[in-house]
Write an enzyme that holds these catalytic residues in place. Sequence first.
Site, mmCIF file in Angstrom:
data_model
loop_
_atom_site.group_PDB
_atom_site.id
_atom_site.type_symbol
_atom_site.label_atom_id
_atom_site.label_comp_id
_atom_site.label_asym_id
_atom_site.label_seq_id
_atom_site.Cartn_x
_atom_site.Cartn_y
_atom_site.Cartn_z
ATOM 1 N N ASP A 197 1.550 -93.029 42.053
ATOM 2 C CA ASP A 197 0.637 -91.919 42.305
ATOM 3 C C ASP A 197 0.638 -91.018 41.073
ATOM 4 O O ASP A 197 1.544 -91.085 40.244
ATOM 5 C CB ASP A 197 1.126 -91.139 43.539
ATOM 6 C CG ASP A 197 0.198 -90.000 43.927
ATOM 7 O OD1 ASP A 197 -0.809 -90.272 44.589
ATOM 8 O OD2 ASP A 197 0.469 -88.847 43.561
ATOM 9 N N SER A 198 -0.372 -90.151 41.006
ATOM 10 C CA SER A 198 -0.438 -89.213 39.884
ATOM 11 C C SER A 198 0.638 -88.128 39.971
ATOM 12 O O SER A 198 0.904 -87.444 38.990
ATOM 13 C CB SER A 198 -1.817 -88.569 39.838
ATOM 14 O OG SER A 198 -2.091 -87.911 41.053
ATOM 15 N N CYS A 221 -2.658 -93.288 44.965
ATOM 16 C CA CYS A 221 -3.487 -92.171 44.510
ATOM 17 C C CYS A 221 -4.958 -92.563 44.636
ATOM 18 O O CYS A 221 -5.381 -93.567 44.052
ATOM 19 C CB CYS A 221 -3.151 -91.851 43.055
ATOM 20 S SG CYS A 221 -4.266 -90.679 42.265
ATOM 21 N N GLU A 273 0.490 -78.026 46.988
ATOM 22 C CA GLU A 273 1.714 -78.010 46.175
ATOM 23 C C GLU A 273 2.342 -76.618 46.134
ATOM 24 O O GLU A 273 3.544 -76.482 45.923
ATOM 25 C CB GLU A 273 1.417 -78.544 44.772
ATOM 26 C CG GLU A 273 1.032 -80.006 44.813
ATOM 27 C CD GLU A 273 1.197 -80.725 43.496
ATOM 28 O OE1 GLU A 273 1.507 -80.079 42.483
ATOM 29 O OE2 GLU A 273 1.016 -81.968 43.491
ATOM 30 N N CYS A 282 -7.378 -88.078 49.835
ATOM 31 C CA CYS A 282 -6.359 -87.689 48.846
ATOM 32 C C CYS A 282 -5.045 -87.641 49.604
ATOM 33 O O CYS A 282 -4.998 -87.128 50.729
ATOM 34 C CB CYS A 282 -6.691 -86.328 48.240
ATOM 35 S SG CYS A 282 -5.368 -85.668 47.179
ATOM 36 N N HIS A 333 -2.525 -85.855 49.320
ATOM 37 C CA HIS A 333 -2.004 -84.516 49.628
ATOM 38 C C HIS A 333 -2.530 -83.995 50.976
ATOM 39 O O HIS A 333 -1.888 -83.176 51.623
ATOM 40 C CB HIS A 333 -2.427 -83.508 48.553
ATOM 41 C CG HIS A 333 -1.624 -83.542 47.302
ATOM 42 N ND1 HIS A 333 -1.631 -84.621 46.449
ATOM 43 C CD2 HIS A 333 -0.794 -82.618 46.738
ATOM 44 C CE1 HIS A 333 -0.829 -84.356 45.414
ATOM 45 N NE2 HIS A 333 -0.324 -83.154 45.563
#
Length: 270
Positions: A15-16, A78, A157, A189, A191
């Site tokens: 993942d990024s 990702c 985040e 995504c 996240h």
Amino acid sequence: MNPTLDPSSPIGVFDSGVGGLTVVRALMERLPFESIYYFGDTARVPYGVKSVQTIAHYTTQITEFLLEKQVKLLIIACNTMAAVSAQVVRDLSPAPVLDVIEAGALAALAATESKRIGVIGTPTTINSNAYARAIHAIDPAARLTSQACALFVPLVEEGWLDHPVTQLTTQKYLRPVLSENVDSLVLGCTHYPLLKPLLQDVVGPDVRLVDSASAMAERTAALLTDMNLHNPRNTPPEYRYWVTDVPLRFQTIGERFMGRALNHVHVAAL
């Protein structure tokens, strides 16, 4: 089964940054005997605003790193990488490759009744039209409404999962999507699953949220069965993590994503 692949080898996930840990968590729950090696490119995140050429270059470096670790399967966790570089990974890898967009597309079509599907993701993922292509390849009659949500990754985040700023941002982003009467919403995504309670609150009870992390765990289990690659050893699995910058921050955010302690975190030089 590919004779060069060892069933006792780990699964590689990349993942990024930290977002792909939602996929790792789903894999741990679904496949408790499988070892997992995770790579998060924390020094160069976010990918969602970078060019296609840059993302392809970074993806190549990470793929080569994990293939050197003799992984038996690669998972592109990702959405942005999957949207623009999935073929790059498949061209490089002797091991099978799965990506979150394909898993999410299949799960979205299973969830929808009206075939009106919403997709939210980073600007690069949305601009790539990868979800539209993946969904229309399976069902050309599906109608998609896509929305780029550039602020969600930094808000997650920051840990602002139920902050008034996040609530207002969510309402603003989702208004045009909801005006199209979608009955399912793809969280495009990794996240975004952390925002599930807030997203469900904004979209209401009649819209199903499609989480590609859990869909990916099911796809992985099926592929391991098909290729006879399940780990034959009933020993405790090995979980290892590589990042390109600041393991402490990775551990702090990552433990929120995983709901458990993160050990064996290393800094990798690409």
